[in-house]
Design a protein around this motif. Structure first.
Motif, PDB file in Angstrom:
ATOM      1  N   PRO A 100       0.817  -1.219   0.000  1.00 42.68           N
ATOM      2  CA  PRO A 100       0.000   0.000   0.000  1.00 42.68           C
ATOM      3  C   PRO A 100       0.854   1.274   0.000  1.00 42.68           C
ATOM      4  CG  PRO A 100      -0.692  -1.478   1.781  1.00 42.68           C
ATOM      5  CD  PRO A 100       0.511  -2.079   1.135  1.00 42.68           C
ATOM      6  N   TYR A 101       1.999   1.229   0.670  1.00 37.48           N
ATOM      7  CA  TYR A 101       2.933   2.363   0.683  1.00 37.48           C
ATOM      8  C   TYR A 101       3.358   2.703  -0.749  1.00 37.48           C
ATOM      9  CZ  TYR A 101       7.483   4.689   1.388  1.00 37.48           C
ATOM     10  OH  TYR A 101       8.564   5.543   1.340  1.00 37.48           O
ATOM     11  N   LEU A 102       3.751   1.673  -1.513  1.00 38.90           N
ATOM     12  CA  LEU A 102       4.168   1.894  -2.903  1.00 38.90           C
ATOM     13  C   LEU A 102       3.001   2.376  -3.756  1.00 38.90           C
ATOM     14  CD1 LEU A 102       6.454  -1.234  -3.342  1.00 38.90           C
ATOM     15  CD2 LEU A 102       7.194   1.151  -3.105  1.00 38.90           C
ATOM     16  N   LYS A 103       1.846   1.785  -3.568  1.00 37.91           N
ATOM     17  CA  LYS A 103       0.652   2.172  -4.334  1.00 37.91           C
ATOM     18  C   LYS A 103       0.326   3.645  -4.091  1.00 37.91           C
ATOM     19  CE  LYS A 103      -2.834   0.782  -6.908  1.00 37.91           C
ATOM     20  NZ  LYS A 103      -2.687   0.308  -8.261  1.00 37.91           N
ATOM     21  N   ASN A 104       0.447   4.088  -2.846  1.00 40.38           N
ATOM     22  CA  ASN A 104       0.181   5.493  -2.512  1.00 40.38           C
ATOM     23  C   ASN A 104       1.190   6.446  -3.142  1.00 40.38           C
ATOM     24  OD1 ASN A 104      -2.134   4.981  -1.026  1.00 40.38           O
ATOM     25  ND2 ASN A 104      -1.026   4.791   0.906  1.00 40.38           N
ATOM     26  N   LEU A 105       2.347   5.939  -3.513  1.00 42.25           N
ATOM     27  CA  LEU A 105       3.363   6.745  -4.201  1.00 42.25           C
ATOM     28  C   LEU A 105       3.115   6.782  -5.715  1.00 42.25           C
ATOM     29  CD1 LEU A 105       6.593   5.575  -2.324  1.00 42.25           C
ATOM     30  CD2 LEU A 105       5.364   7.745  -2.057  1.00 42.25           C
ATOM     31  N   GLY A 106       2.087   6.075  -6.177  1.00 44.96           N
ATOM     32  CA  GLY A 106       1.770   6.062  -7.601  1.00 44.96           C
ATOM     33  C   GLY A 106       2.399   4.920  -8.365  1.00 44.96           C
ATOM     34  N   VAL A 107       3.017   3.972  -7.656  1.00 45.19           N
ATOM     35  CA  VAL A 107       3.637   2.816  -8.313  1.00 45.19           C
ATOM     36  C   VAL A 107       2.541   1.889  -8.826  1.00 45.19           C
ATOM     37  CG1 VAL A 107       5.040   0.734  -7.895  1.00 45.19           C
ATOM     38  CG2 VAL A 107       5.748   2.946  -6.945  1.00 45.19           C
ATOM     39  N   GLU A 108       2.736   1.395 -10.045  1.00 43.74           N
ATOM     40  CA  GLU A 108       1.786   0.461 -10.655  1.00 43.74           C
ATOM     41  C   GLU A 108       2.328  -0.965 -10.704  1.00 43.74           C
ATOM     42  OE1 GLU A 108       0.228   1.911 -14.433  1.00 43.74           O
ATOM     43  OE2 GLU A 108       0.708   3.945 -13.779  1.00 43.74           O
ATOM     44  N   THR A 109       3.648  -1.099 -10.869  1.00 38.39           N
ATOM     45  CA  THR A 109       4.279  -2.410 -11.027  1.00 38.39           C
ATOM     46  C   THR A 109       5.455  -2.527 -10.075  1.00 38.39           C
ATOM     47  OG1 THR A 109       3.640  -2.520 -13.355  1.00 38.39           O
ATOM     48  CG2 THR A 109       5.416  -3.975 -12.666  1.00 38.39           C
ATOM     49  N   LEU A 110       5.593  -3.698  -9.472  1.00 40.13           N
ATOM     50  CA  LEU A 110       6.672  -3.991  -8.543  1.00 40.13           C
ATOM     51  C   LEU A 110       7.531  -5.107  -9.119  1.00 40.13           C
ATOM     52  CD1 LEU A 110       8.025  -3.856  -5.724  1.00 40.13           C
ATOM     53  CD2 LEU A 110       6.255  -5.447  -4.937  1.00 40.13           C
ATOM     54  N   ILE A 111       8.821  -4.834  -9.251  1.00 43.10           N
ATOM     55  CA  ILE A 111       9.804  -5.824  -9.692  1.00 43.10           C
ATOM     56  C   ILE A 111      10.580  -6.245  -8.444  1.00 43.10           C
ATOM     57  CG2 ILE A 111      11.865  -6.210 -11.106  1.00 43.10           C
ATOM     58  CD1 ILE A 111      10.734  -3.996 -13.003  1.00 43.10           C
ATOM     59  N   LEU A 112      10.650  -7.554  -8.194  1.00 41.74           N
ATOM     60  CA  LEU A 112      11.259  -8.024  -6.957  1.00 41.74           C
ATOM     61  C   LEU A 112      11.889  -9.390  -7.130  1.00 41.74           C
ATOM     62  CD1 LEU A 112       8.479  -9.349  -4.620  1.00 41.74           C
ATOM     63  CD2 LEU A 112       7.952  -8.514  -6.880  1.00 41.74           C
ATOM     64  N   GLY A 113      12.604  -9.809  -6.101  1.00 36.19           N
ATOM     65  CA  GLY A 113      13.199 -11.135  -6.085  1.00 36.19           C
ATOM     66  C   GLY A 113      12.206 -12.127  -5.523  1.00 36.19           C
ATOM     67  N   ASN A 114      12.464 -12.581  -4.313  1.00 33.17           N
ATOM     68  CA  ASN A 114      11.616 -13.583  -3.671  1.00 33.17           C
ATOM     69  C   ASN A 114      10.641 -12.932  -2.710  1.00 33.17           C
ATOM     70  OD1 ASN A 114      12.980 -15.856  -4.850  1.00 33.17           O
ATOM     71  ND2 ASN A 114      14.700 -15.302  -3.550  1.00 33.17           N
ATOM     72  N   ARG A 115       9.544 -13.656  -2.433  1.00 36.47           N
ATOM     73  CA  ARG A 115       8.552 -13.181  -1.486  1.00 36.47           C
ATOM     74  C   ARG A 115       7.787 -14.368  -0.939  1.00 36.47           C
ATOM     75  NH1 ARG A 115       6.557 -15.399  -5.589  1.00 36.47           N
ATOM     76  NH2 ARG A 115       4.913 -14.528  -6.848  1.00 36.47           N
ATOM     77  N   GLY A 116       7.253 -14.199   0.268  1.00 38.47           N
ATOM     78  CA  GLY A 116       6.455 -15.246   0.895  1.00 38.47           C
ATOM     79  C   GLY A 116       4.985 -15.082   0.558  1.00 38.47           C
ATOM     80  N   GLN A 117       4.161 -16.013   1.025  1.00 39.94           N
ATOM     81  CA  GLN A 117       2.740 -15.984   0.696  1.00 39.94           C
ATOM     82  C   GLN A 117       2.046 -14.740   1.241  1.00 39.94           C
ATOM     83  OE1 GLN A 117       1.237 -18.256  -1.443  1.00 39.94           O
ATOM     84  NE2 GLN A 117      -0.320 -16.643  -1.421  1.00 39.94           N
ATOM     85  N   GLY A 118       2.445 -14.281   2.423  1.00 41.77           N
ATOM     86  CA  GLY A 118       1.857 -13.061   2.968  1.00 41.77           C
ATOM     87  C   GLY A 118       2.101 -11.866   2.071  1.00 41.77           C
ATOM     88  N   ALA A 119       3.313 -11.764   1.546  1.00 41.53           N
ATOM     89  CA  ALA A 119       3.632 -10.669   0.628  1.00 41.53           C
ATOM     90  C   ALA A 119       2.869 -10.817  -0.684  1.00 41.53           C
ATOM     91  CB  ALA A 119       5.134 -10.615   0.370  1.00 41.53           C
ATOM     92  N   ILE A 120       2.770 -12.041  -1.180  1.00 35.18           N
ATOM     93  CA  ILE A 120       2.017 -12.285  -2.415  1.00 35.18           C
ATOM     94  C   ILE A 120       0.580 -11.786  -2.237  1.00 35.18           C
ATOM     95  CG2 ILE A 120       1.035 -14.075  -3.905  1.00 35.18           C
ATOM     96  CD1 ILE A 120       3.637 -15.718  -3.271  1.00 35.18           C
TER      97      ILE A 120
END
Length: 113
Positions: free
Chosen positions: A52-72
């Motif tokens: 939500p922090y990124l979304k509030n900054l106007g970000v539309e797409t997130l490029i990342l490495g690994n993430r857990g189910q909570g992050a997904i």
């Protein structure tokens, strides 16, 4: 369009553990090219609060490495598009994304989850 990449300042690479990301590199992309970029901190946020922090900054797409189910789940709930499983240079990943050439690996998960 704004794109955020999980960012490791020391190396310039895509940071591999989304929930512990301290920095993001935000790219402004137009007409298939990067027109600007800036490094920001995580706003004191972690795990579920990052999308939500990124979304509030106007970000539309997130490029990342690994993430857990909570992050997904949190990324999906925020409405961000994700491109996971990316390694190497954040700048190169953003350039590939701008050209429509970045392919994610949706099986990429943190190994401790």
């Amino acid at each position: 369009m704004k794109v955020a990449v999980t960012y490791e300042k020391e190396t310039g690479n895509v940071f591999q553990h989304f929930g512990k990301t301290e920095f993001f590199k935000i790219y402004e992309i137009a007409d298939g090219k990067i027109i600007s970029s800036q490094v920001i901190d995580n706003g004191g946020k972690g795990h579920h609060d990052l999308p939500p922090y990124l979304k509030n900054l106007g970000v539309e797409t997130l490029i990342l490495g690994n993430r857990g189910q909570g992050a997904i789940d949190a990324i999906a709930a925020s409405g961000l598009k994700e491109i996971p499983g990316i390694t190497g240079s954040a700048d190169e990943a953003a350039e590939k994304f701008a050209k429509g050439e970045l392919k994610g690996n949706f099986n990429a998960k943190c190994n401790h989850h």
